[in-house]
Design a protein around this motif. Structure first.
Motif, PDB file in Angstrom:
ATOM      1  N   ARG A   1      -1.191   2.695 -10.936  1.00 45.84           N
ATOM      2  CA  ARG A   1      -2.585   2.457 -10.588  1.00 45.84           C
ATOM      3  C   ARG A   1      -3.327   3.674 -10.116  1.00 45.84           C
ATOM      4  NH1 ARG A   1      -4.930  -2.281  -9.123  1.00 45.84           N
ATOM      5  NH2 ARG A   1      -3.624  -4.052  -9.536  1.00 45.84           N
ATOM      6  N   SER A   2      -2.708   4.675  -9.543  1.00 52.14           N
ATOM      7  CA  SER A   2      -3.148   5.838  -8.906  1.00 52.14           C
ATOM      8  C   SER A   2      -3.549   6.843 -10.054  1.00 52.14           C
ATOM      9  CB  SER A   2      -2.295   6.693  -7.854  1.00 52.14           C
ATOM     10  OG  SER A   2      -3.060   7.704  -7.369  1.00 52.14           O
TER      11      SER A   2
ATOM     12  N   TRP B   1      -8.163  -3.936  -3.749  1.00 52.59           N
ATOM     13  CA  TRP B   1      -7.883  -3.293  -5.101  1.00 52.59           C
ATOM     14  C   TRP B   1      -8.622  -4.109  -6.150  1.00 52.59           C
ATOM     15  CZ3 TRP B   1      -1.883  -2.185  -4.842  1.00 52.59           C
ATOM     16  CH2 TRP B   1      -1.507  -1.254  -3.951  1.00 52.59           C
ATOM     17  N   GLY B   2      -8.728  -3.633  -7.303  1.00 50.87           N
ATOM     18  CA  GLY B   2      -9.038  -4.401  -8.679  1.00 50.87           C
ATOM     19  C   GLY B   2     -10.582  -4.614  -8.415  1.00 50.87           C
ATOM     20  N   GLN B   3     -11.348  -3.731  -7.880  1.00 51.16           N
ATOM     21  CA  GLN B   3     -12.852  -4.166  -8.062  1.00 51.16           C
ATOM     22  C   GLN B   3     -13.490  -2.664  -8.261  1.00 51.16           C
ATOM     23  OE1 GLN B   3     -14.480  -5.777  -4.377  1.00 51.16           O
ATOM     24  NE2 GLN B   3     -12.409  -6.321  -3.471  1.00 51.16           N
ATOM     25  N   GLY B   4     -12.707  -1.603  -8.841  1.00 55.01           N
ATOM     26  CA  GLY B   4     -13.328  -0.344  -9.023  1.00 55.01           C
ATOM     27  C   GLY B   4     -13.844   0.434  -7.891  1.00 55.01           C
ATOM     28  N   TYR B   5     -13.296   0.204  -6.514  1.00 57.44           N
ATOM     29  CA  TYR B   5     -13.780   0.992  -5.345  1.00 57.44           C
ATOM     30  C   TYR B   5     -13.374   2.319  -5.444  1.00 57.44           C
ATOM     31  CZ  TYR B   5     -16.147  -3.139  -3.217  1.00 57.44           C
ATOM     32  OH  TYR B   5     -17.094  -4.063  -2.840  1.00 57.44           O
ATOM     33  N   ALA B   6     -11.985   2.474  -5.739  1.00 56.91           N
ATOM     34  CA  ALA B   6     -11.286   3.733  -5.648  1.00 56.91           C
ATOM     35  C   ALA B   6     -12.023   4.764  -6.713  1.00 56.91           C
ATOM     36  CB  ALA B   6      -9.788   3.678  -5.913  1.00 56.91           C
ATOM     37  N   THR B   7     -12.373   4.208  -7.780  1.00 54.61           N
ATOM     38  CA  THR B   7     -12.601   5.161  -9.220  1.00 54.61           C
ATOM     39  C   THR B   7     -14.300   5.464  -8.672  1.00 54.61           C
ATOM     40  OG1 THR B   7     -11.444   4.136 -10.661  1.00 54.61           O
ATOM     41  CG2 THR B   7     -13.443   5.078 -11.401  1.00 54.61           C
TER      42      THR B   7
ATOM     43  N   ARG C   1      -9.312   7.695 -15.161  1.00 60.75           N
ATOM     44  CA  ARG C   1     -10.992   7.016 -15.116  1.00 60.75           C
ATOM     45  C   ARG C   1     -12.112   8.197 -14.681  1.00 60.75           C
ATOM     46  NH1 ARG C   1      -8.547   1.904 -14.052  1.00 60.75           N
ATOM     47  NH2 ARG C   1      -8.492   2.243 -11.910  1.00 60.75           N
TER      48      ARG C   1
ATOM     49  N   ASN D   1       3.332   5.643 -10.195  1.00 66.79           N
ATOM     50  CA  ASN D   1       2.171   4.839  -9.599  1.00 66.79           C
ATOM     51  C   ASN D   1       1.096   4.932 -10.427  1.00 66.79           C
ATOM     52  OD1 ASN D   1       0.184   4.389  -7.661  1.00 66.79           O
ATOM     53  ND2 ASN D   1       0.475   5.956  -6.169  1.00 66.79           N
TER      54      ASN D   1
ATOM     55  N   TRP E   1      -6.747   9.098  -2.503  1.00 66.36           N
ATOM     56  CA  TRP E   1      -7.266   7.639  -2.199  1.00 66.36           C
ATOM     57  C   TRP E   1      -6.144   6.627  -1.596  1.00 66.36           C
ATOM     58  CZ3 TRP E   1      -8.595  10.266  -7.000  1.00 66.36           C
ATOM     59  CH2 TRP E   1      -7.769  10.148  -7.912  1.00 66.36           C
TER      60      TRP E   1
ATOM     61  N   VAL F   1       0.739  -1.353  -0.024  1.00 64.83           N
ATOM     62  CA  VAL F   1       0.006   0.019   0.103  1.00 64.83           C
ATOM     63  C   VAL F   1       1.105   1.250  -0.142  1.00 64.83           C
ATOM     64  CG1 VAL F   1      -1.640   1.356   1.374  1.00 64.83           C
ATOM     65  CG2 VAL F   1      -1.880  -1.276   1.163  1.00 64.83           C
TER      66      VAL F   1
ATOM     67  N   LEU G   1      -6.598   2.617  -0.466  1.00 61.02           N
ATOM     68  CA  LEU G   1      -7.416   1.188  -0.074  1.00 61.02           C
ATOM     69  C   LEU G   1      -6.419   0.156   0.314  1.00 61.02           C
ATOM     70  CD1 LEU G   1      -9.908   1.040  -2.882  1.00 61.02           C
ATOM     71  CD2 LEU G   1      -9.966   2.733  -1.208  1.00 61.02           C
TER      72      LEU G   1
ATOM     73  N   THR H   1       0.663  12.436  -7.858  1.00 57.20           N
ATOM     74  CA  THR H   1       1.537  11.178  -7.440  1.00 57.20           C
ATOM     75  C   THR H   1       2.641  10.960  -8.216  1.00 57.20           C
ATOM     76  OG1 THR H   1       1.286   8.973  -7.002  1.00 57.20           O
ATOM     77  CG2 THR H   1       0.334   9.712  -9.224  1.00 57.20           C
TER      78      THR H   1
HETATM   79  C1  COA Z   1      -4.387   3.631  -6.183  1.00 54.80           C
HETATM   80  C2  COA Z   1      -5.433   2.705  -5.698  1.00 54.80           C
HETATM   81  C3  COA Z   1      -6.578   3.462  -4.606  1.00 54.80           C
HETATM   82  C4  COA Z   1      -5.940   2.251  -6.974  1.00 54.80           C
HETATM   83  O1  COA Z   1      -6.914   0.939  -6.724  1.00 54.80           O
HETATM   84  P1  COA Z   1      -7.498   0.223  -7.932  1.00 54.80           P
HETATM   85  O2  COA Z   1      -8.241  -0.766  -7.372  1.00 54.80           O
HETATM   86  O3  COA Z   1      -6.264  -0.158  -8.641  1.00 54.80           O
HETATM   87  O4  COA Z   1      -8.444   1.099  -8.606  1.00 54.80           O
HETATM   88  P2  COA Z   1      -9.876   0.907  -8.834  1.00 54.80           P
HETATM   89  O5  COA Z   1     -10.554   0.788  -7.437  1.00 54.80           O
HETATM   90  O6  COA Z   1     -10.458   1.952  -9.732  1.00 54.80           O
HETATM   91  O7  COA Z   1      -9.872  -0.440  -9.559  1.00 54.80           O
HETATM   92  C5  COA Z   1      -9.757  -0.546 -10.862  1.00 54.80           C
HETATM   93  C6  COA Z   1      -9.622  -1.956 -11.335  1.00 54.80           C
HETATM   94  O8  COA Z   1     -10.881  -2.760 -10.823  1.00 54.80           O
HETATM   95  C7  COA Z   1     -11.285  -3.336 -11.774  1.00 54.80           C
HETATM   96  N1  COA Z   1     -12.600  -3.835 -11.657  1.00 54.80           N
HETATM   97  C8  COA Z   1     -12.986  -4.898 -11.407  1.00 54.80           C
HETATM   98  N2  COA Z   1     -14.614  -4.803 -11.210  1.00 54.80           N
HETATM   99  C9  COA Z   1     -14.657  -3.599 -11.485  1.00 54.80           C
HETATM  100  C10 COA Z   1     -16.142  -2.853 -11.293  1.00 54.80           C
HETATM  101  N3  COA Z   1     -17.275  -3.274 -10.923  1.00 54.80           N
HETATM  102  N4  COA Z   1     -16.181  -1.419 -11.796  1.00 54.80           N
HETATM  103  C11 COA Z   1     -15.015  -1.066 -12.015  1.00 54.80           C
HETATM  104  N5  COA Z   1     -13.899  -1.417 -12.165  1.00 54.80           N
HETATM  105  C12 COA Z   1     -13.662  -2.856 -11.817  1.00 54.80           C
HETATM  106  C13 COA Z   1     -10.793  -2.574 -13.143  1.00 54.80           C
HETATM  107  O9  COA Z   1     -10.931  -3.347 -14.308  1.00 54.80           O
HETATM  108  C14 COA Z   1      -9.413  -2.094 -12.750  1.00 54.80           C
HETATM  109  O10 COA Z   1      -8.496  -3.316 -12.978  1.00 54.80           O
HETATM  110  P3  COA Z   1      -6.950  -3.160 -13.273  1.00 54.80           P
HETATM  111  O11 COA Z   1      -6.261  -2.799 -11.977  1.00 54.80           O
HETATM  112  O12 COA Z   1      -6.775  -4.608 -13.724  1.00 54.80           O
HETATM  113  O13 COA Z   1      -6.884  -2.379 -14.397  1.00 54.80           O
HETATM  114  C15 COA Z   1      -4.672   1.508  -4.804  1.00 54.80           C
HETATM  115  O14 COA Z   1      -3.764   0.913  -6.024  1.00 54.80           O
HETATM  116  C16 COA Z   1      -3.966   1.978  -3.578  1.00 54.80           C
HETATM  117  O15 COA Z   1      -4.505   2.054  -2.465  1.00 54.80           O
HETATM  118  N6  COA Z   1      -2.584   2.189  -3.627  1.00 54.80           N
HETATM  119  C17 COA Z   1      -1.861   2.579  -2.342  1.00 54.80           C
HETATM  120  C18 COA Z   1      -2.020   3.940  -2.062  1.00 54.80           C
HETATM  121  C19 COA Z   1      -1.634   4.908  -3.096  1.00 54.80           C
HETATM  122  O16 COA Z   1      -0.655   4.879  -3.812  1.00 54.80           O
HETATM  123  N7  COA Z   1      -2.581   6.033  -3.204  1.00 54.80           N
HETATM  124  C20 COA Z   1      -2.307   7.045  -4.063  1.00 54.80           C
HETATM  125  C21 COA Z   1      -1.194   7.808  -3.685  1.00 54.80           C
HETATM  126  S1  COA Z   1      -1.193   9.341  -4.472  1.00 54.80           S
END
Ligand code: COA
Length: 191
Positions: free
Chosen positions: A144-145, A109-115, A151, A142, A102, A33, A104, A138
């Motif tokens: 993912r962020s 991760w990977g569920q679209g929750y952050a978006t 998005r 990074n 954000w 994280v 999490l 960021t």
């Molecule tokens: C940055 C962070 C919040 C992103 O989390 P994430 O899970 O990748 O982002 P989302 O919640 O938007 O999820 C997107 C993923 O969920 C998938 N997904 C699955 N079900 C989904 C749904 N129902 N709806 C949308 N997306 C979905 C998407 O396809 C995408 O997958 P991928 O990672 O394979 O591309 C997370 O990586 C984190 O907490 N990182 C550490 C802290 C950090 O770096 N914070 C930022 C500092 S600036």
């Protein structure tokens, strides 16, 4: 007064409860994280961040809110709007500068929750709060962020990328990319 601030299809964003401190500290002790942060946090540092989020909400009416899964009530992490602690080195339209951010727990991760949560925060920023701009930043690596920023429709303003003033020059985490969002302008249709 209820501590519920925003709801989305699968999530609740709310004020911090003392019961969030333990799962938040566990999340902040996870090296995955904190890969792009200066390091993991101790329990004391994590608690201090909760205190800061509470103080920001008291001062501004918004903050990095605690996020919970509606279906289970489980603490997921934080998403929200914060006023950065440092003087932003990039020109910005809002006063004070408001950042969307954000973090999490890894298993969410990977569920679209952050978006999903961030989208609701942006709508809140440009709706009820009527902010002229929201920024996010960021480190370049990074991905993912940055993907969340993209998005939710934020645009990378490469000319405003900056070195974080709280970090020593040359630090591996010093350089930051800057993204911006502005309210959609009603009545202006794309041609
Ligand atoms: C940055 C962070 C919040 C992103 O989390 P994430 O899970 O990748 O982002 P989302 O919640 O938007 O999820 C997107 C993923 O969920 C998938 N997904 C699955 N079900 C989904 C749904 N129902 N709806 C949308 N997306 C979905 C998407 O396809 C995408 O997958 P991928 O990672 O394979 O591309 C997370 O990586 C984190 O907490 N990182 C550490 C802290 C950090 O770096 N914070 C930022 C500092 S600036």
């Amino acid at each position: 007064m209820s501590d519920l601030r925003l709801t989305t299809r699968r999530l609740r964003l709310r004020s911090w409860r003392d019961s969030d401190r333990s799962p938040f500290a566990a999340m902040n002790a996870d090296p995955a994280v904190c890969e792009f942060l200066p390091g993991t946090l101790t329990r004391e540092q994590s608690d201090a961040l909760v205190d800061r989020f509470r103080a920001l909400e008291a001062e501004h009416g918004f903050t990095g809110w605690a996020v919970e899964e509606t279906a289970t009530g489980t603490f997921v992490g934080y998403v929200g709007l914060v006023v950065p602690r440092f003087e932003p080195p990039f020109a910005h339209a809002s006063e004070p500068c408001v950042e969307i951010g954000w973090r999490l727990a890894r298993r969410f991760w990977g569920q679209g929750y952050a978006t999903e949560a961030a989208q609701a925060c942006l709508e809140h920023a440009f709706g009820p709060l009527a902010l002229p701009e929201v920024v996010s930043f960021t480190v370049p690596a990074n991905a993912r962020s940055r993907a969340v920023m993209e998005r939710i429709g934020m645009a990378h303003d490469a000319g405003s990328d900056f070195d974080h003033p709280a970090l020593p020059a040359g630090d591996r985490l010093s350089h930051h990319v800057l993204y911006r969002a502005v309210p959609a302008r009603p009545g202006i249709m794309p041609t």
